[in-house]
Design a protein around this motif. Structure first.
Motif, PDB file in Angstrom:
ATOM      1  N   ALA A  39       0.720  -1.175   0.050  1.00 23.49           N
ATOM      2  CA  ALA A  39      -0.104  -0.094   0.109  1.00 23.49           C
ATOM      3  C   ALA A  39       0.813   1.318   0.135  1.00 23.49           C
ATOM      4  CB  ALA A  39      -1.015   0.016   1.223  1.00 23.49           C
ATOM      5  N   SER A  40       2.102   1.254   0.832  1.00 26.76           N
ATOM      6  CA  SER A  40       2.882   2.247   0.719  1.00 26.76           C
ATOM      7  C   SER A  40       3.938   1.948   0.048  1.00 26.76           C
ATOM      8  CB  SER A  40       3.278   2.622   2.259  1.00 26.76           C
ATOM      9  OG  SER A  40       4.056   1.775   2.683  1.00 26.76           O
ATOM     10  N   HIS A 154      -1.602   2.113   6.832  1.00 28.17           N
ATOM     11  CA  HIS A 154      -2.311   0.688   7.246  1.00 28.17           C
ATOM     12  C   HIS A 154      -3.183   0.735   8.380  1.00 28.17           C
ATOM     13  CE1 HIS A 154       2.027  -1.060   5.795  1.00 28.17           C
ATOM     14  NE2 HIS A 154       1.207  -0.637   4.845  1.00 28.17           N
ATOM     15  N   GLN A 163       4.185   4.424  10.498  1.00 27.48           N
ATOM     16  CA  GLN A 163       3.561   3.103   9.997  1.00 27.48           C
ATOM     17  C   GLN A 163       3.514   1.722  10.963  1.00 27.48           C
ATOM     18  OE1 GLN A 163       3.134   2.289   5.563  1.00 27.48           O
ATOM     19  NE2 GLN A 163       4.461   0.604   6.092  1.00 27.48           N
ATOM     20  N   ASP A 242       9.312   1.496  11.592  1.00 31.63           N
ATOM     21  CA  ASP A 242       9.206   1.943  10.312  1.00 31.63           C
ATOM     22  C   ASP A 242       7.993   3.032  10.010  1.00 31.63           C
ATOM     23  OD1 ASP A 242       9.035   2.329   7.482  1.00 31.63           O
ATOM     24  OD2 ASP A 242       8.227   0.314   6.997  1.00 31.63           O
ATOM     25  N   ASP A 312      13.920   0.775   2.564  1.00 33.11           N
ATOM     26  CA  ASP A 312      12.899  -0.002   2.082  1.00 33.11           C
ATOM     27  C   ASP A 312      12.603   1.110   0.800  1.00 33.11           C
ATOM     28  OD1 ASP A 312      10.745  -1.010   1.053  1.00 33.11           O
ATOM     29  OD2 ASP A 312       9.301  -0.588   3.022  1.00 33.11           O
ATOM     30  N   LYS A 337      12.073  -7.148  -0.350  1.00 32.82           N
ATOM     31  CA  LYS A 337      10.775  -7.591  -0.638  1.00 32.82           C
ATOM     32  C   LYS A 337      10.610  -8.037  -2.212  1.00 32.82           C
ATOM     33  CE  LYS A 337       8.275  -3.756   1.965  1.00 32.82           C
ATOM     34  NZ  LYS A 337       7.679  -2.539   1.911  1.00 32.82           N
ATOM     35  N   ARG A 366       4.343  -7.805   2.378  1.00 35.17           N
ATOM     36  CA  ARG A 366       3.699  -6.630   2.160  1.00 35.17           C
ATOM     37  C   ARG A 366       2.410  -6.440   2.903  1.00 35.17           C
ATOM     38  NH1 ARG A 366       6.380  -4.228  -2.037  1.00 35.17           N
ATOM     39  NH2 ARG A 366       5.413  -2.222  -0.844  1.00 35.17           N
ATOM     40  N   SER A 367       1.922  -5.349   2.907  1.00 30.83           N
ATOM     41  CA  SER A 367       0.802  -5.151   3.856  1.00 30.83           C
ATOM     42  C   SER A 367      -0.550  -6.088   2.927  1.00 30.83           C
ATOM     43  CB  SER A 367       0.435  -3.545   3.861  1.00 30.83           C
ATOM     44  OG  SER A 367       0.337  -2.947   2.614  1.00 30.83           O
ATOM     45  N   LYS A 388      10.623  -9.432   8.986  1.00 27.93           N
ATOM     46  CA  LYS A 388       9.232  -8.741   9.356  1.00 27.93           C
ATOM     47  C   LYS A 388       8.106  -9.182   8.650  1.00 27.93           C
ATOM     48  CE  LYS A 388       8.646  -4.365   7.013  1.00 27.93           C
ATOM     49  NZ  LYS A 388       8.351  -2.805   7.204  1.00 27.93           N
TER      50      LYS A 388
END
Ligand code: PGA
Ligand code: ZN
Length: 425
Positions: A39-40, A154, A163, A242, A312, A337, A366-367, A388
């Motif tokens: 999302a971000s 989020h 976040q 984060d 990131d 990621k 990821r979210s 994470k």
């Protein structure tokens, strides 16, 4: 040898479509993989292919990706050896032919790439992490970075600007125990929030998302929760942030809506220095924005000896950007990621580059997720030492942690828990 590929449109944890791929090898082995979605997202990430047809799933459908898998990619990979990941990924990259994977989409390519890794492991009769481990001896069990308080994009109401607030149970003796420390702290936090009259609904990554009056308040709540669960903050459980600051960087300033003020990069560095002095923080990810290289240099010069500073959105798992970061001394660790870059091979190359330069590498979900657990095996295989993947809540988060429990049980004493040494500072 790849005999068949089949793509499918499924839903992710936010209820948006994503691509799932099934690969069948000539030997009869079948494997499945699905792509996650952020999302971000960083503006420098590889391209995510969506149909853009507004009457279907608000434009987020992935039927074009499905068709590409079933036709062009299936034809392009027919007869390829799934066990030679570099060659397979090279073929996918060549088939796409663009710098940002904008023709086939990094989501499409990644699902195929992971399906191949999984099929190859199954064909060899190995657990995925063992099949991915190279060189041998590199593997370890990661410290879980558990995001127990969500803010920013989020949390879908007025939460913190930052976040993610993570607990890091690095003082546990094993992964299994670390997960327990984290889960107990998570439940203690729920009780504390409820007692203080906060909402206890959760955000996209399973953490609570209370309306707070500052970005510091969550740290007080979490420290209280660690103590209430019977652990010592900083000794057994550290903290990580984060802020995902690209999300609140506007017109050259960092706008903290929760606190009603705007800070320059230098003031943000002061802000983090104050937080790091007051709380047992060991990691700050995306403390500054994705193109604020000068700010990152300042942050690293000031806090890089004491904290792991993870890029990131700054690096987007891209070796060219990581090289630039190493050259500039911006950050000292990279978030990893796979869907930011699109293939298993390029993801491993990003980890190798970071580790080869004494930098940290933190693998991440990821979210928007599915129950695909590839990242759990990946972080074990590459010995990145930390992963994470959200709170110990919501099935798509918990499934990664559960996969790590399975790996730890199966490997026995052959895999050590990375612990505090996982962190470059
Ligand atoms: P995203 O967030 O998956 O929404 O991009 C995760 C992160 O910023 O680390
Ligand atoms: Zn991030």
């Amino acid at each position: 040898e790849i005999a068949a590929l089949h793509g499918r449109e499924i839903l992710d944890s936010r209820g948006n479509p994503t691509i799932e791929v099934e690969m069948r090898l000539a030997c009869g082995v079948c494997a499945r993989a699905a792509a996650p979605s952020g999302a971000s997202t960083g503006i420098h990430e590889a391209w995510e292919l969506r149909d853009g047809e507004p009457t279907r799933y608000r434009g987020k459908g992935v039927l074009n990706a499905v068709s590409l898998v079933n036709n062009e990619i299936a034809a392009g990979l027919a007869g390829a050896d799934a066990a030679v990941q570099e060659e397979l990924d090279r073929r996918l990259i060549a088939l796409d032919g663009t710098e940002t994977k904008s023709r086939l989409g990094a989501n499409t390519i990644l699902a195929v790439s992971i399906a191949a890794a999984r099929a190859a492991a199954a064909a060899k009769g190995l657990p995925l992490w063992r099949s991915l481990e190279a060189p041998a001896g590199r593997a370890s069990m990661p410290v879980p970075m558990m995001n127990i308080l969500n803010g920013g994009v989020h949390a879908h109401w007025q939460g913190a600007d930052f976040q993610e607030y993570m607990i890091v149970p690095y003082g546990a003796p094993t992964f299994r125990e670390a997960l327990r420390y984290g889960s107990e702290t998570y439940h203690a936090l729920r009780s504390i929030l409820a007692a203080k009259g906060h909402h206890t609904g959760v955000g996209d990554e399973g953490g609570f998302a209370p309306a707070v009056g500052s970005n510091r308040e969550p740290l007080d709540l979490i420290v209280e929760a660690i103590e209430a669960a019977g652990y010592r903050p900083g000794a057994e459980i550290g903290l990580a942030l984060d802020p995902a600051s690209s999300g609140f960087f506007e017109d050259g300033a960092y706008r903290l809506k929760t606190e009603g003020r705007s800070l320059s990069a230098g003031e943000m560095v002061d802000y983090y220095a104050d937080l790091a002095a007051a709380y047992p923080i060991i990691v700050i990810e995306d403390g500054l924005a994705e193109d604020d290289w000068d700010g990152w240099q300042m942050l690293t010069a000031r806090l890089g000896d004491h904290l792991e500073l993870v890029g990131d959105d700054l690096f987007v798992t891209n070796v060219a950007r990581i090289q630039e970061g190493i050259r500039q001394g911006a950050a000292n660790a990279v978030l990893i990621k796979p869907n930011q870059i699109g293939t298993v091979t390029e993801t491993v190359a990003a980890v190798d580059l970071a580790q080869g330069n004494g930098w940290g590498a933190m693998v991440s979900h990821r979210s928007g997720e599915t129950v695909d657990t590839f990242i759990a095996d990946l972080c074990v295989a590459l010995g990145t030492g930390h992963l994470k993947t959200g709170a110990p809540a919501r099935g798509e988060r918990v499934e990664k942690y559960n996969q790590l429990l399975r790996i730890e049980e199966e490997a026995g004493s052959s895999l050590t828990f990375a612990g505090r040494n996982a962190f470059v500072r």
